[in-house]
Design a protein around this motif. Structure first.
Motif, PDB file in Angstrom:
ATOM      1  N   THR A  31       0.832  -1.210   0.000  1.00 16.26           N
ATOM      2  CA  THR A  31       0.000   0.000   0.000  1.00 16.26           C
ATOM      3  C   THR A  31       0.861   1.253   0.000  1.00 16.26           C
ATOM      4  O   THR A  31       0.643   2.168  -0.797  1.00 16.26           O
ATOM      5  CB  THR A  31      -0.940   0.006   1.219  1.00 16.26           C
ATOM      6  OG1 THR A  31      -1.855  -1.093   1.103  1.00 16.26           O
ATOM      7  CG2 THR A  31      -1.739   1.303   1.288  1.00 16.26           C
ATOM      8  N   ASP A  35       1.068   3.961  -3.115  1.00 18.75           N
ATOM      9  CA  ASP A  35       0.625   5.339  -2.906  1.00 18.75           C
ATOM     10  C   ASP A  35       1.754   6.346  -3.152  1.00 18.75           C
ATOM     11  O   ASP A  35       1.510   7.415  -3.720  1.00 18.75           O
ATOM     12  CB  ASP A  35       0.061   5.500  -1.491  1.00 18.75           C
ATOM     13  CG  ASP A  35      -1.245   4.731  -1.302  1.00 18.75           C
ATOM     14  OD1 ASP A  35      -1.819   4.299  -2.322  1.00 18.75           O
ATOM     15  OD2 ASP A  35      -1.677   4.572  -0.148  1.00 18.75           O
ATOM     16  N   TYR A  38       1.967   6.780  -6.800  1.00 15.88           N
ATOM     17  CA  TYR A  38       0.951   7.686  -7.344  1.00 15.88           C
ATOM     18  C   TYR A  38       1.404   9.145  -7.228  1.00 15.88           C
ATOM     19  O   TYR A  38       1.160   9.953  -8.128  1.00 15.88           O
ATOM     20  CB  TYR A  38      -0.377   7.507  -6.605  1.00 15.88           C
ATOM     21  CG  TYR A  38      -1.079   6.195  -6.848  1.00 15.88           C
ATOM     22  CD1 TYR A  38      -0.904   5.489  -8.036  1.00 15.88           C
ATOM     23  CD2 TYR A  38      -1.929   5.639  -5.876  1.00 15.88           C
ATOM     24  CE1 TYR A  38      -1.551   4.278  -8.248  1.00 15.88           C
ATOM     25  CE2 TYR A  38      -2.576   4.431  -6.084  1.00 15.88           C
ATOM     26  CZ  TYR A  38      -2.386   3.751  -7.272  1.00 15.88           C
ATOM     27  OH  TYR A  38      -3.031   2.565  -7.488  1.00 15.88           O
ATOM     28  N   THR A  69      -6.364  14.745  -5.848  1.00 17.37           N
ATOM     29  CA  THR A  69      -6.937  13.421  -5.612  1.00 17.37           C
ATOM     30  C   THR A  69      -8.423  13.519  -5.274  1.00 17.37           C
ATOM     31  O   THR A  69      -9.246  12.748  -5.777  1.00 17.37           O
ATOM     32  CB  THR A  69      -6.182  12.710  -4.471  1.00 17.37           C
ATOM     33  OG1 THR A  69      -4.797  12.570  -4.829  1.00 17.37           O
ATOM     34  CG2 THR A  69      -6.765  11.330  -4.204  1.00 17.37           C
ATOM     35  N   ASN A  74     -12.867   8.015 -10.083  1.00 20.03           N
ATOM     36  CA  ASN A  74     -12.390   6.637 -10.108  1.00 20.03           C
ATOM     37  C   ASN A  74     -12.597   6.069 -11.514  1.00 20.03           C
ATOM     38  O   ASN A  74     -13.718   6.019 -12.019  1.00 20.03           O
ATOM     39  CB  ASN A  74     -13.162   5.803  -9.079  1.00 20.03           C
ATOM     40  CG  ASN A  74     -12.619   4.399  -8.940  1.00 20.03           C
ATOM     41  OD1 ASN A  74     -12.441   3.681  -9.912  1.00 20.03           O
ATOM     42  ND2 ASN A  74     -12.373   4.002  -7.700  1.00 20.03           N
ATOM     43  N   VAL A  81     -13.647  10.096  -6.484  1.00 20.39           N
ATOM     44  CA  VAL A  81     -12.786   9.425  -5.513  1.00 20.39           C
ATOM     45  C   VAL A  81     -13.303   9.716  -4.108  1.00 20.39           C
ATOM     46  O   VAL A  81     -13.722  10.845  -3.810  1.00 20.39           O
ATOM     47  CB  VAL A  81     -11.327   9.915  -5.672  1.00 20.39           C
ATOM     48  CG1 VAL A  81     -10.476   9.506  -4.483  1.00 20.39           C
ATOM     49  CG2 VAL A  81     -10.725   9.371  -6.953  1.00 20.39           C
ATOM     50  N   THR A  82     -13.284   8.721  -3.256  1.00 21.63           N
ATOM     51  CA  THR A  82     -13.821   8.895  -1.907  1.00 21.63           C
ATOM     52  C   THR A  82     -12.827   9.636  -1.012  1.00 21.63           C
ATOM     53  O   THR A  82     -11.607   9.553  -1.211  1.00 21.63           O
ATOM     54  CB  THR A  82     -14.120   7.533  -1.264  1.00 21.63           C
ATOM     55  OG1 THR A  82     -12.890   6.808  -1.099  1.00 21.63           O
ATOM     56  CG2 THR A  82     -15.071   6.723  -2.136  1.00 21.63           C
ATOM     57  N   GLU A  84     -12.056   8.742   1.854  1.00 25.19           N
ATOM     58  CA  GLU A  84     -11.257   7.695   2.502  1.00 25.19           C
ATOM     59  C   GLU A  84     -10.006   7.385   1.690  1.00 25.19           C
ATOM     60  O   GLU A  84      -8.926   7.173   2.244  1.00 25.19           O
ATOM     61  CB  GLU A  84     -12.086   6.410   2.676  1.00 25.19           C
ATOM     62  CG  GLU A  84     -13.185   6.504   3.706  1.00 25.19           C
ATOM     63  CD  GLU A  84     -14.486   7.060   3.157  1.00 25.19           C
ATOM     64  OE1 GLU A  84     -15.493   7.063   3.887  1.00 25.19           O
ATOM     65  OE2 GLU A  84     -14.502   7.496   1.981  1.00 25.19           O
ATOM     66  N   TYR A  85     -10.162   7.374   0.366  1.00 22.09           N
ATOM     67  CA  TYR A  85      -9.018   7.105  -0.509  1.00 22.09           C
ATOM     68  C   TYR A  85      -7.987   8.220  -0.396  1.00 22.09           C
ATOM     69  O   TYR A  85      -6.778   7.962  -0.267  1.00 22.09           O
ATOM     70  CB  TYR A  85      -9.502   6.963  -1.955  1.00 22.09           C
ATOM     71  CG  TYR A  85      -8.384   6.763  -2.954  1.00 22.09           C
ATOM     72  CD1 TYR A  85      -7.814   5.516  -3.140  1.00 22.09           C
ATOM     73  CD2 TYR A  85      -7.902   7.825  -3.711  1.00 22.09           C
ATOM     74  CE1 TYR A  85      -6.788   5.322  -4.053  1.00 22.09           C
ATOM     75  CE2 TYR A  85      -6.876   7.649  -4.623  1.00 22.09           C
ATOM     76  CZ  TYR A  85      -6.326   6.396  -4.794  1.00 22.09           C
ATOM     77  OH  TYR A  85      -5.302   6.213  -5.690  1.00 22.09           O
ATOM     78  N   ALA A  86      -8.449   9.474  -0.428  1.00 27.99           N
ATOM     79  CA  ALA A  86      -7.523  10.607  -0.302  1.00 27.99           C
ATOM     80  C   ALA A  86      -6.849  10.600   1.063  1.00 27.99           C
ATOM     81  O   ALA A  86      -5.659  10.926   1.181  1.00 27.99           O
ATOM     82  CB  ALA A  86      -8.285  11.917  -0.517  1.00 27.99           C
ATOM     83  N   ARG A  88      -6.114   7.975   2.779  1.00 27.37           N
ATOM     84  CA  ARG A  88      -5.079   6.943   2.759  1.00 27.37           C
ATOM     85  C   ARG A  88      -3.822   7.434   2.060  1.00 27.37           C
ATOM     86  O   ARG A  88      -2.701   7.146   2.496  1.00 27.37           O
ATOM     87  CB  ARG A  88      -5.594   5.690   2.052  1.00 27.37           C
ATOM     88  CG  ARG A  88      -4.733   4.453   2.296  1.00 27.37           C
ATOM     89  CD  ARG A  88      -5.055   3.358   1.326  1.00 27.37           C
ATOM     90  NE  ARG A  88      -4.462   3.619   0.016  1.00 27.37           N
ATOM     91  CZ  ARG A  88      -4.816   3.004  -1.105  1.00 27.37           C
ATOM     92  NH1 ARG A  88      -5.813   2.134  -1.085  1.00 27.37           N
ATOM     93  NH2 ARG A  88      -4.234   3.288  -2.249  1.00 27.37           N
ATOM     94  N   GLN A  89      -3.993   8.192   0.956  1.00 23.46           N
ATOM     95  CA  GLN A  89      -2.843   8.766   0.273  1.00 23.46           C
ATOM     96  C   GLN A  89      -2.060   9.666   1.227  1.00 23.46           C
ATOM     97  O   GLN A  89      -0.827   9.632   1.277  1.00 23.46           O
ATOM     98  CB  GLN A  89      -3.292   9.588  -0.948  1.00 23.46           C
ATOM     99  CG  GLN A  89      -4.064   8.811  -2.010  1.00 23.46           C
ATOM    100  CD  GLN A  89      -3.240   7.695  -2.601  1.00 23.46           C
ATOM    101  OE1 GLN A  89      -2.101   7.891  -2.993  1.00 23.46           O
ATOM    102  NE2 GLN A  89      -3.818   6.504  -2.654  1.00 23.46           N
TER     103      GLN A  89
END
Length: 312
Positions: A31, A35, A38, A69, A74, A81-82, A84-86, A88-89
């Motif tokens: 992960t 990331d 990215y 982001t 997606n 993009v959620t 939650e995803y941002a 995590r980045q």
């Protein structure tokens, strides 16, 4: 000419080595690596492109990346993009920069006094027990897949593991003397989770069917077998999707079974401290998050049992 030791790709390899030495899981390492990659791709997409070196790890560049982001779509789902995803980045880059600061590769951590993107709280719906009974009803049968799917669903609802805790289980994780399953949670922390009689029966029936499976040859240690060997977390999700469609109950996410377990533990008078141990939580913050989703229902049930108005 040797490698550029200041290049983010080179620094990432050092970071991954450090993660392996501290016994971080492969999932965590993958992960973080993905990331950070990215972020490097984002630097290359700028006009003009920004050189992917440690000097590019600035508050402005990272802030712009997180903002970009949050505004993306997606590609797979076509949806925004959620948060939650941002988030995590943000956390992945934060861990990377923390390592670089510790190694004195960067003088100032760009995340100092920087706030992560806000993630709106969205309670995960707890599937009603009637839905889970319908889910199990479509797995009735004596064939291999029926036995396997029943065992997976019952074990997940009974002990509440994370999907990446149940998918890697080996045969020796099960102890039928104590009726427990040994799972390895976050931080490589083991937990012995007790299961009930119906789950025990389902597991024993599955193991008898598993013994005849072609993939069981050559002492394959994997507990859950598919056509090509060990089932992955994705394979278990696909199985749940297929079974939920057959049952006519809509989408079921593996994490909903974890919420089902937590809700029923609390609804039946289980202690919060015990639930934290069983679920593998070290912070009461996670307990509060899970309990909040169905707190109103439990409060209403408690009020009905107390019959406060009837005491007047």
């Amino acid at each position: 000419m040797g490698p550029d030791l200041d290049d983010i790709a080179e620094l990432l390899e050092d970071f991954k080595t450090e993660l392996r030495r501290t016994n971080k899981s492969k999932g965590t390492i993958d992960t973080y690596s993905r990331d950070v990659g990215y972020f490097v791709a984002f630097l290359a997409s700028q006009e003009p492109p920004i050189a992917p070196t440690a000097a590019a790890l600035t508050r402005d560049n990272i802030g712009t990346y997180i903002e970009d982001t949050l505004n993306r779509t997606n590609k797979r789902t076509g949806k925004p993009v959620t948060p939650e995803y941002a988030h995590r980045q943000y956390r992945s880059l934060q861990q990377f920069c923390r390592y670089l600061e510790y190694k004195a590769i960067i003088g100032v951590n760009p995340f100092d006094k920087m706030n992560p993107p806000t993630v709106p709280e969205k309670p995960i719906p707890v599937p009603p027990i009637e839905s889970l009974r319908k889910l199990l009803s479509v797995c009735e049968g004596t064939d291999f897949e029926s036995r396997r799917d029943t065992a997976i669903i019952r074990l997940m609802a009974d002990i509440g593991p994370r999907i990446n805790e149940i998918a890697p289980l080996d045969l020796d994780a099960l102890d039928f003397h104590e009726n427990t399953a040994l799972v390895i949670g976050k931080g490589r922390r083991p937990r012995n989770l007790p299961f009930g009689d119906k789950t025990r029966i389902a597991l024993r029936r599955y193991l008898r069917a598993r013994a005849q499976h072609p993939q069981a040859a050559n002492d394959n240690p994997a507990l859950w077998l598919g056509k090509r060997g060990r089932m992955t977390g994705s394979g278990i999700q696909q199985m749940l999707d297929r079974r939920a469609e057959q049952a006519g109950i809509g989408h079921i996410h593996p994490h909903q079974l974890r919420h089902f377990f937590a809700h029923n533990w609390l609804a039946n008078g289980g202690q919060e401290q015990d639930l934290m141990m069983l679920a593998g939580w070290r912070s009461r913050q996670m307990l509060a998050r899970y309990a909040r989703a169905t707190a109103e229902t439990r409060a209403q049930d408690a009020h009905r049992k107390a019959r406060l108005g009837d005491q007047l």
